[in-house]
Write a protein that holds these residues in place. Structure first.
Motif, PDB file in Angstrom:
ATOM      1  N   ASP A 182     -18.831 -14.756  -1.876  1.00 13.04           N
ATOM      2  CA  ASP A 182     -19.307 -13.487  -2.412  1.00 13.04           C
ATOM      3  C   ASP A 182     -20.546 -13.218  -1.819  1.00 13.04           C
ATOM      4  OD1 ASP A 182     -16.599 -12.887  -3.456  1.00 13.04           O
ATOM      5  OD2 ASP A 182     -17.483 -13.841  -5.573  1.00 13.04           O
ATOM      6  N   PRO A 183     -20.966 -12.040  -1.448  1.00 11.52           N
ATOM      7  CA  PRO A 183     -20.125 -10.558  -1.468  1.00 11.52           C
ATOM      8  C   PRO A 183     -19.526 -10.461  -0.175  1.00 11.52           C
ATOM      9  CG  PRO A 183     -22.577 -10.152  -1.277  1.00 11.52           C
ATOM     10  CD  PRO A 183     -22.491 -11.647  -1.486  1.00 11.52           C
ATOM     11  N   LEU A 184     -19.722 -11.363   0.630  1.00 10.68           N
ATOM     12  CA  LEU A 184     -19.338 -11.038   2.026  1.00 10.68           C
ATOM     13  C   LEU A 184     -17.708 -11.115   1.912  1.00 10.68           C
ATOM     14  CD1 LEU A 184     -21.319 -13.513   4.249  1.00 10.68           C
ATOM     15  CD2 LEU A 184     -21.364 -11.105   4.152  1.00 10.68           C
ATOM     16  N   ARG A 185     -17.020 -11.804   1.187  1.00 10.24           N
ATOM     17  CA  ARG A 185     -15.539 -11.671   1.087  1.00 10.24           C
ATOM     18  C   ARG A 185     -14.885 -10.380   0.475  1.00 10.24           C
ATOM     19  NH1 ARG A 185     -12.862 -14.616  -3.360  1.00 10.24           N
ATOM     20  NH2 ARG A 185     -11.441 -15.043  -1.836  1.00 10.24           N
ATOM     21  N   LEU A 186     -16.060  -9.394   0.034  1.00 12.97           N
ATOM     22  CA  LEU A 186     -15.556  -8.271  -0.137  1.00 12.97           C
ATOM     23  C   LEU A 186     -15.096  -7.442   0.933  1.00 12.97           C
ATOM     24  CD1 LEU A 186     -18.085  -7.236  -3.046  1.00 12.97           C
ATOM     25  CD2 LEU A 186     -15.682  -7.816  -3.209  1.00 12.97           C
ATOM     26  N   LEU A 187     -15.544  -7.585   2.090  1.00 13.87           N
ATOM     27  CA  LEU A 187     -15.365  -6.744   3.256  1.00 13.87           C
ATOM     28  C   LEU A 187     -14.015  -6.872   3.712  1.00 13.87           C
ATOM     29  CD1 LEU A 187     -18.449  -7.272   5.520  1.00 13.87           C
ATOM     30  CD2 LEU A 187     -17.968  -5.292   4.228  1.00 13.87           C
ATOM     31  N   PRO A 188     -13.277  -8.333   3.884  1.00 12.12           N
ATOM     32  CA  PRO A 188     -12.100  -8.109   4.324  1.00 12.12           C
ATOM     33  C   PRO A 188     -11.115  -7.452   3.270  1.00 12.12           C
ATOM     34  CG  PRO A 188     -12.859 -10.307   4.090  1.00 12.12           C
ATOM     35  CD  PRO A 188     -13.888  -9.295   3.901  1.00 12.12           C
ATOM     36  N   GLU A 189     -11.440  -7.934   1.933  1.00 10.36           N
ATOM     37  CA  GLU A 189     -10.742  -7.464   0.597  1.00 10.36           C
ATOM     38  C   GLU A 189     -10.585  -5.820   0.721  1.00 10.36           C
ATOM     39  OE1 GLU A 189     -11.945  -8.687  -3.308  1.00 10.36           O
ATOM     40  OE2 GLU A 189     -12.116 -10.671  -2.502  1.00 10.36           O
ATOM     41  N   TRP A 190     -11.780  -5.090   1.045  1.00 13.05           N
ATOM     42  CA  TRP A 190     -11.772  -3.700   1.257  1.00 13.05           C
ATOM     43  C   TRP A 190     -11.008  -3.221   2.300  1.00 13.05           C
ATOM     44  CZ3 TRP A 190     -17.872  -3.094   0.438  1.00 13.05           C
ATOM     45  CH2 TRP A 190     -17.806  -3.375  -0.855  1.00 13.05           C
ATOM     46  N   VAL A 191     -10.919  -4.001   3.414  1.00 11.16           N
ATOM     47  CA  VAL A 191     -10.179  -3.524   4.476  1.00 11.16           C
ATOM     48  C   VAL A 191      -8.740  -3.536   4.184  1.00 11.16           C
ATOM     49  CG1 VAL A 191      -9.349  -4.270   6.744  1.00 11.16           C
ATOM     50  CG2 VAL A 191     -11.675  -4.200   6.049  1.00 11.16           C
ATOM     51  N   VAL A 192      -7.999  -4.688   3.511  1.00 10.91           N
ATOM     52  CA  VAL A 192      -6.731  -4.656   3.141  1.00 10.91           C
ATOM     53  C   VAL A 192      -6.473  -3.582   2.067  1.00 10.91           C
ATOM     54  CG1 VAL A 192      -5.063  -6.253   2.074  1.00 10.91           C
ATOM     55  CG2 VAL A 192      -6.636  -7.255   3.781  1.00 10.91           C
ATOM     56  N   PHE A 193      -7.372  -3.766   0.692  1.00  7.60           N
ATOM     57  CA  PHE A 193      -6.914  -2.833  -0.109  1.00  7.60           C
ATOM     58  C   PHE A 193      -7.330  -1.447   0.228  1.00  7.60           C
ATOM     59  CE2 PHE A 193      -7.662  -6.453  -3.648  1.00  7.60           C
ATOM     60  CZ  PHE A 193      -6.310  -6.865  -3.573  1.00  7.60           C
ATOM     61  N   GLY A 194      -8.021  -1.246   0.883  1.00  7.77           N
ATOM     62  CA  GLY A 194      -8.675   0.217   1.446  1.00  7.77           C
ATOM     63  C   GLY A 194      -7.408   0.644   2.335  1.00  7.77           C
ATOM     64  N   GLY A 195      -6.936  -0.273   3.021  1.00  8.01           N
ATOM     65  CA  GLY A 195      -5.916   0.250   3.987  1.00  8.01           C
ATOM     66  C   GLY A 195      -4.705   0.441   3.412  1.00  8.01           C
ATOM     67  N   ALA A 196      -4.120  -0.321   2.291  1.00 10.26           N
ATOM     68  CA  ALA A 196      -3.418   0.115   1.483  1.00 10.26           C
ATOM     69  C   ALA A 196      -3.453   1.436   1.133  1.00 10.26           C
ATOM     70  CB  ALA A 196      -2.971  -0.845   0.482  1.00 10.26           C
ATOM     71  N   THR A 197      -4.538   1.681   0.279  1.00  2.00           N
ATOM     72  CA  THR A 197      -4.855   2.966  -0.348  1.00  2.00           C
ATOM     73  C   THR A 197      -4.763   4.049   0.544  1.00  2.00           C
ATOM     74  OG1 THR A 197      -6.483   1.969  -1.961  1.00  2.00           O
ATOM     75  CG2 THR A 197      -6.510   4.139  -1.706  1.00  2.00           C
ATOM     76  N   LEU A 198      -5.139   3.869   1.864  1.00  7.08           N
ATOM     77  CA  LEU A 198      -5.080   5.010   2.808  1.00  7.08           C
ATOM     78  C   LEU A 198      -3.669   5.022   3.195  1.00  7.08           C
ATOM     79  CD1 LEU A 198      -6.928   6.849   4.632  1.00  7.08           C
ATOM     80  CD2 LEU A 198      -6.904   4.868   6.180  1.00  7.08           C
ATOM     81  N   ALA A 199      -2.989   4.046   3.279  1.00  6.58           N
ATOM     82  CA  ALA A 199      -1.456   4.291   3.657  1.00  6.58           C
ATOM     83  C   ALA A 199      -0.880   4.928   2.442  1.00  6.58           C
ATOM     84  CB  ALA A 199      -0.857   2.746   3.947  1.00  6.58           C
ATOM     85  N   LEU A 200      -1.127   4.716   1.279  1.00  9.94           N
ATOM     86  CA  LEU A 200      -0.532   5.421   0.301  1.00  9.94           C
ATOM     87  C   LEU A 200      -0.789   7.033   0.436  1.00  9.94           C
ATOM     88  CD1 LEU A 200      -0.632   3.048  -2.627  1.00  9.94           C
ATOM     89  CD2 LEU A 200       1.441   3.589  -1.395  1.00  9.94           C
ATOM     90  N   LEU A 201      -2.075   7.287   0.541  1.00  9.77           N
ATOM     91  CA  LEU A 201      -2.602   8.438   0.641  1.00  9.77           C
ATOM     92  C   LEU A 201      -1.812   9.330   1.660  1.00  9.77           C
ATOM     93  CD1 LEU A 201      -6.456   8.337   0.061  1.00  9.77           C
ATOM     94  CD2 LEU A 201      -4.773   9.676  -1.388  1.00  9.77           C
ATOM     95  N   LEU A 202      -1.868   8.880   2.846  1.00  9.44           N
ATOM     96  CA  LEU A 202      -1.466   9.502   4.100  1.00  9.44           C
ATOM     97  C   LEU A 202       0.196   9.631   4.417  1.00  9.44           C
ATOM     98  CD1 LEU A 202      -3.519   7.772   6.930  1.00  9.44           C
ATOM     99  CD2 LEU A 202      -4.026  10.243   5.908  1.00  9.44           C
TER     100      LEU A 202
END
Length: 119
Positions: free
Chosen positions: A64-84
């Protein structure tokens, strides 16, 4: 007890993220062959990223906090997929749950794996 609940929620969020990436990949496909290809490749890419850097037994665990980057990519990608794909309410619920879970895990001093910082 709260730690166990938050770790369970975390696992469920990871599964939902992979499902959302797969759904997003299916919806983003332009032709007959690209739909199943993207529906498989996006969650596999998310799982590989997670397995390499974030999972409790990650091959290259990040502190931590570096591991937040791949977490954000995966969770952010999922959020973006749901939005789109036209699911803004699900996207917001997912993003809020993921963020709240991360904060709760931190406040409860609960590890989800990862490396420790030196010193």
């Amino acid at each position: 007890m709260l730690r166990g609940l938050n770790l369970t929620l975390r696992f469920l969020l990871e599964l939902v993220a992979l499902a959302a990436l797969g759904y997003g990949g299916w919806q983003a496909g332009w032709s007959g062959w690209s739909r199943p290809l993207l529906a498989v490749l996006l969650p596999v890419a998310g799982a590989v990223l997670w397995g390499l850097f974030v999972a409790p037994r990650a091959r290259y665990p990040l502190p931590d906090p570096l591991r937040l980057l791949p977490e954000w990519v995966v969770f952010g990608g999922a959020t973006l997929a749901l939005l789109l794909t036209g699911h803004p309410v699900l996207a917001v619920v997912f993003a809020v749950l993921a963020a709240a879970n991360r904060v709760a895990l931190r406040l409860l001093d609960t590890s989800t794996g990862g490396a420790t910082l030196p010193g």
